[in-house]
Design a protein around this motif. Structure first.
Motif, short mmCIF file in Angstrom:
data_model
loop_
_atom_site.label_atom_id
_atom_site.label_comp_id
_atom_site.label_asym_id
_atom_site.label_seq_id
_atom_site.Cartn_x
_atom_site.Cartn_y
_atom_site.Cartn_z
N GLN A 1 -6.67 -11.11 -0.61
CA GLN A 1 -7.91 -10.35 -0.76
C GLN A 1 -7.90 -9.09 0.10
O GLN A 1 -8.32 -8.02 -0.34
CB GLN A 1 -9.12 -11.22 -0.41
N VAL A 2 -7.40 -9.21 1.32
CA VAL A 2 -7.34 -8.03 2.20
C VAL A 2 -6.53 -6.93 1.49
O VAL A 2 -6.93 -5.77 1.43
CB VAL A 2 -6.69 -8.36 3.57
N ALA A 3 -5.40 -7.34 0.90
CA ALA A 3 -4.54 -6.35 0.22
C ALA A 3 -5.31 -5.69 -0.92
O ALA A 3 -5.27 -4.47 -1.10
CB ALA A 3 -3.28 -7.05 -0.30
N MET A 4 -6.04 -6.50 -1.68
CA MET A 4 -6.76 -5.95 -2.84
C MET A 4 -7.87 -4.99 -2.38
O MET A 4 -8.00 -3.88 -2.90
CB MET A 4 -7.36 -7.11 -3.65
N TYR A 5 -8.65 -5.40 -1.40
CA TYR A 5 -9.77 -4.55 -0.96
C TYR A 5 -9.24 -3.27 -0.30
O TYR A 5 -9.82 -2.20 -0.46
CB TYR A 5 -10.70 -5.32 -0.02
N SER A 6 -8.13 -3.41 0.43
CA SER A 6 -7.57 -2.22 1.09
C SER A 6 -7.11 -1.23 0.03
O SER A 6 -7.33 -0.03 0.15
CB SER A 6 -6.38 -2.59 1.97
N GLN A 7 -6.47 -1.77 -0.99
CA GLN A 7 -5.98 -0.91 -2.07
C GLN A 7 -7.15 -0.17 -2.74
O GLN A 7 -7.07 1.01 -3.03
CB GLN A 7 -5.27 -1.80 -3.09
N ALA A 8 -8.23 -0.93 -2.96
CA ALA A 8 -9.41 -0.31 -3.59
C ALA A 8 -9.92 0.83 -2.72
O ALA A 8 -10.27 1.90 -3.21
CB ALA A 8 -10.50 -1.35 -3.80
N MET A 9 -9.93 0.60 -1.41
CA MET A 9 -10.46 1.64 -0.52
C MET A 9 -9.54 2.84 -0.45
O MET A 9 -9.99 3.97 -0.39
CB MET A 9 -10.72 1.05 0.85
N GLU A 10 -8.24 2.58 -0.50
CA GLU A 10 -7.30 3.71 -0.51
C GLU A 10 -7.55 4.56 -1.75
O GLU A 10 -7.60 5.77 -1.70
CB GLU A 10 -5.86 3.20 -0.53
N ARG A 11 -7.72 3.87 -2.88
CA ARG A 11 -7.92 4.61 -4.13
C ARG A 11 -9.24 5.37 -4.12
O ARG A 11 -9.39 6.36 -4.80
CB ARG A 11 -7.87 3.67 -5.32
N ALA A 12 -10.20 4.86 -3.36
CA ALA A 12 -11.51 5.54 -3.31
C ALA A 12 -11.44 6.76 -2.38
O ALA A 12 -12.44 7.47 -2.21
CB ALA A 12 -12.58 4.58 -2.84
N GLY A 13 -10.29 6.98 -1.80
CA GLY A 13 -10.07 8.19 -1.00
C GLY A 13 -11.04 8.35 0.16
O GLY A 13 -11.53 9.45 0.41
#
Ligand code: PEP
Ligand code: MG
Length: 588
Positions: free
Chosen positions: A315-327
Motif C-alpha cells: 500500500q505504501v508503494a501504491m500511495y507513494s506512486q499516486a502522490m508522485e504522479r500528482a506532482g
C-alpha cells in the motif's frame, strides 16, 4: 408508434444518422461430441484460437491507441488477461476432456463465468460479463476460422445498434462514419461505454427494445446527454438538435483554449477543480497542471482487483506512486469503501438483504480495525513524500470519527517513536453521504479538517432511489430542490466551522450543476478528469453573485422539473454568449 426511447446516457453528445443493426451472439455454434483420440487436436485448436485472438487484440489496441485515452486502451489488457488466464485454459480443456468440441467448450465456460459476474452486487463488476462475452465471441470466431468482417459504411454516416457494444466491435466498425451508439444492454460502467466516451461517440445504452423499434435505416437522433433516442424525428426536433450539435462542436473545439486558464468565476472567485481517481493508472494520463489535486482517490478499487489484502508495504508503494504522479499536489485517499455495491472477493461478507444499507465503508473498517490500521499507517508513511489527506467514507455519527481520530493519533505516535517519517499534521476529512450526517455536522466538524460531499450516495439515500436500479433511474435526480437545500445546509455548517467543503460525487463533473454548486458556497469540485474543461468553462461564464442568485432561486423551487428548467435556461444563455464571443470567456 414509439418515437422516443429512454435509456442510460453513456457518452455525451448528439448524433443524427440512420440506424445500422448488428447481430453477433454466441448462440449458433456447432456442437458435437469429440472422441478421446481427438482431444489433443481440439487442444491444438485451442492454442491456435488463443494466438489468433491475442494477435487481433494487440492489433486493435494499437489501432485504437491513437484515438482513445491511454488508460482506456487498457480495456484490451483486461481481455488479454482473460485469454491468457491459465485457469480459463484449464477450464476449457476440462470441457474438451469431457467430450465437447472447442466451440462448445468455449461457450460453456464463458457462460459459467458470465453467471458468476452477473451475480455480483457491484454493477461495475457485473458489467465485466460483457468482456467475457466479447472474448467468447472472438474465440469462437477464431476457431471457426470465420473472420469477422470489417463493416464498411460505404461513406455514409450511421448509428450502431446492437444488443450491446463490445470492445472488439470498435475494431470491426468503420469509425470514420460511426456517429452514435445505441444498445439494448450495458450500463454506464461497461467497457463499451468507457470506449464510446473515450472515442467521443454519443451513446445511449440499456434501451430494452431498441432492436425491435429501431430497424436498419431508421433515422434517429441520439442524445447522449439526456440518454434519449428519437426515432424518425420531425422537422422541429431536427432543427433543435442540429443547432445543439453545432454548438457542442464549437464548444469542444474551444475547450482546449481554456485548458490552462485559471478556474475562476467572472468576478474572480477561485474554485478549485480536482480529479477523482480509482487507480494509480488513472493518474498516469492526468494533466496535473489542470487540477488543484486529487480530491478523491477511491482506494477500494486497488483492493478489489487483487486476490488478497495488499500488505502495508504494498500500500505504501501504491500511495507513494499516486502522490508522485500528482506532482506534489494534494491527494485525498479515501479509506476502504467496500461493502454495498463493492464486494471484496477474498473477504467474507455476510449475505445481506439490503447491502446498500448494510455493512460497508467505515462501519466495516471499524469492526475490522486491522484493515483500518494497516491502511492508515500506509497512507501516513507515504505522506512523508508529498501532500496526503485521509477521507473517511459512509460516516454516520460523531463516535465513528472520534474512533478514527484516536487510531490516527495512536499510529502517528507510534511512527514518531520509531523515527518513521510521515506528515504529523495530515488532514482528516469525512464524506457526507448519509443524510443523518448532515444533521450532526456541527458535532463532527470540530474533529475534522475538511468535508467532502458524496452526492452519489447522499442522493440515493435522500430520494430512496437505488442509484444502480434502471427501473427507478428516472427518479434519481440530484436537481431535486430538497437535495439543493441539503447541500446549502452542509456548506453553511462547514463555513460556520471554518472548514473547507468539496463535492466529489458525479454532480461535481456535471457542468449544468456548476453554477448552482458555486452559488451554494461549494468552491472545491472533484470529478472524473474528462469533465474538467466543461466545468471550468461554466465556471468562467458566471459571476459568483449570479451563481448565488441562481442557487437561491433553484433551492426555493417546488419541483425538480422547475429547477431543471431554470438551469437549462440560464446555461443556454451563457452557452450562446460563450459561442458568440468567439470562444473567449462569456461576458456577463
Ligand atoms: C459518492 O457517494 O458520491 C461517492 C463519491 O462515493 P462512491 O461513488 O464511491 O460511492
Ligand atoms: Mg459513496
Amino acid at each position: 408508434m414509439v418515437r422516443k426511447l429512454k435509456g442510460i446516457a453513456a457518452a455525451p453528445g448528439v448524433a443524427i444518422a440512420p440506424i445500422v443493426q448488428f447481430h453477433g451472439t454466441l448462440d449458433h455454434i456447432p456442437t458435437y461430441t469429440v472422441r478421446p483420440e481427438r482431444f489433443e487436436h481440439e487442444k491444438q485448436r485451442l492454442s491456435a484460437a488463443i494466438s489468433a485472438v491475442t494477435e487481433s487484440l494487440l492489433a486493435l489496441q494499437k489501432e485504437l491507441s491513437a484515438a482513445i485515452e491511454h488508460h482506456d486502451a487498457r480495456i484490451f489488457d483486461a481481455q488479454l488477461a482473460i485469454v491468457h488466464d491459465p485457469t480459463f485454459r484449464q477450464d476449457v480443456e476440462i470441457e474438451i476432456q469431457g467430450g465437447k468440441n472447442l466451440e462448445a467448450a468455449f461457450q460453456r465456460v464463458i457462460a459459467r463465468y458470465e453467471e458468476v459476474f452477473n451475480g455480483m452486487e457491484n454493477p461495475a463488476m457485473r458489467e465485466r460479463a460483457a468482456d467475457l462475452r466479447d472474448i467468447g465471441r472472438q474465440l469462437v470466431a477464431a476457431c471457426m476460422t470465420r473472420e469477422r468482417r470489417k463493416y464498411t459504411a460505404d461513406g455514409r454516416d450511421y448509428v450502431f445498434a446492437a444488443d450491446e457494444f463490445l470492445p472488439s466491435d470498435a475494431g470491426m466498425l468503420d469509425r470514420s462514419h460511426l456517429r452514435g451508439i445505441v444498445t439494448a444492454h450495458g450500463g454506464k460502467y461497461s467497457h463499451g461505454a468507457i470506449l464510446s466516451r473515450s472515442l467521443g461517440i454519443p451513446s445511449v445504452v440499456g434501451i430494452e427494445n431498441v432492436m425491435l423499434h429501431a430497424a436498419t435505416g431508421t433515422e434517429v437522433i441520439v442524445d447522449g446527454d439526456a440518454g434519449v433516442v428519437i426515432l424518425d424525428p420531425g422537422e422541429e426536433e431536427l432543427e433543435h438538435y442540429v443547432r445543439l450539435q453545432r454548438e457542442q462542436r464549437a464548444v469542444e473545439s474551444r475547450l482546449e483554449e481554456i485548458r490552462l486558464q485559471p478556474s475562476v468565476t467572472l468576478d474572480g472567485t477561485q474554485v478549485d477543480l480536482l480529479a477523482n481517481a480509482e487507480s494509480v493508472h488513472d493518474l498516469a494520463e492526468l494533466a496535473t497542471d489542470e487540477v488543484a489535486g486529487i480530491g478523491l482517490f477511491r482506494t477500494e478499487f486497488a483492493f478489489m482487483e487483487r486476490r488478497q489484502f495488499p500488505t502495508e508495504d504494498e500500500q505504501v508503494a501504491m500511495y507513494s506512486q499516486a502522490m508522485e504522479r500528482a506532482g506534489g499536489k494534494p491527494v485525498t485517499f479515501r479509506t476502504l469503501d467496500v461493502g454495498g455495491d463493492k464486494p471484496l472477493g477474498y473477504f467474507r461478507m455476510p449475505e445481506e438483504r439490503n447491502p446498500v444499507l448494510g455493512w460497508r465503508g467505515i462501519r466495516l473498517c471499524l469492526d475490522w480495525p486491522d484493515i483500518l490500521y494497516t491502511q492508515m499507517r500506509a497512507i501516513l508513511r507515504a505522506s512523508a513524500i508529498g501532500h496526503a489527506r485521509i477521507l473517511l467514507p459512509m460516516v454516520t455519527e460523531r463516535a465513528e470519527v472520534v474512533r478514527c481520530r484516536e487510531v490516527l493519533e495512536q499510529l502517528m505516535a507510534d511512527l514518531r517513536a520509531n523515527g518513521v517519517p510521515h506528515d504529523d499534521e495530515i488532514e482528516l476529512g469525512v464524506m457526507v453521504e448519509v443524510p443523518v450526517t448532515v444533521q450532526v455536522l456541527p458535532d463532527v466538524l470540530p474533529l475534522v479538517d475538511f468535508v467532502s460531499v458524496g452526492t452519489n450516495d447522499l442522493v440515493q439515500y435522500m430520494l430512496a432511489v437505488d442509484r444502480d436500479n434502471q427501473r427507478v433511474a428516472k427518479m434519481y435526480d440530484p436537481f431535486h430542490p430538497g437535495i439543493l437545500r441539503t447541500l446549502e445546509q452542509i456548506s453553511g455548517a462547514a463555513a460556520k466551522a471554518g472548514k473547507p467543503v468539496s463535492v466529489c460525487g458525479e454532480i461535481a463533473g456535471d457542468h449544468w450543476f456548476t453554477p448552482i454548486l458555486v452559488g451554494l458556497g461549494i468552491l472545491e469540485l472533484s470529478m472524473a478528469p474528462v469533465f474538467l474543461r466543461r466545468v471550468k468553462l461554466m465556471l468562467r461564464s458566471f459571476s459568483e453573485v449570479e451563481c448565488r442568485e441562481l442557487a437561491r432561486r433553484a433551492a426555493a423551487m417546488q419541483s425538480t422539473a422547475a429547477v431543471r428548467q431554470l438551469v437549462e435556461e440560464e446555461i443556454q444563455v451563457r452557452w450562446g454568449r460563450f459561442l458568440a464571443s468567439g470562444g473567449g470567456d462569456a461576458e456577463s
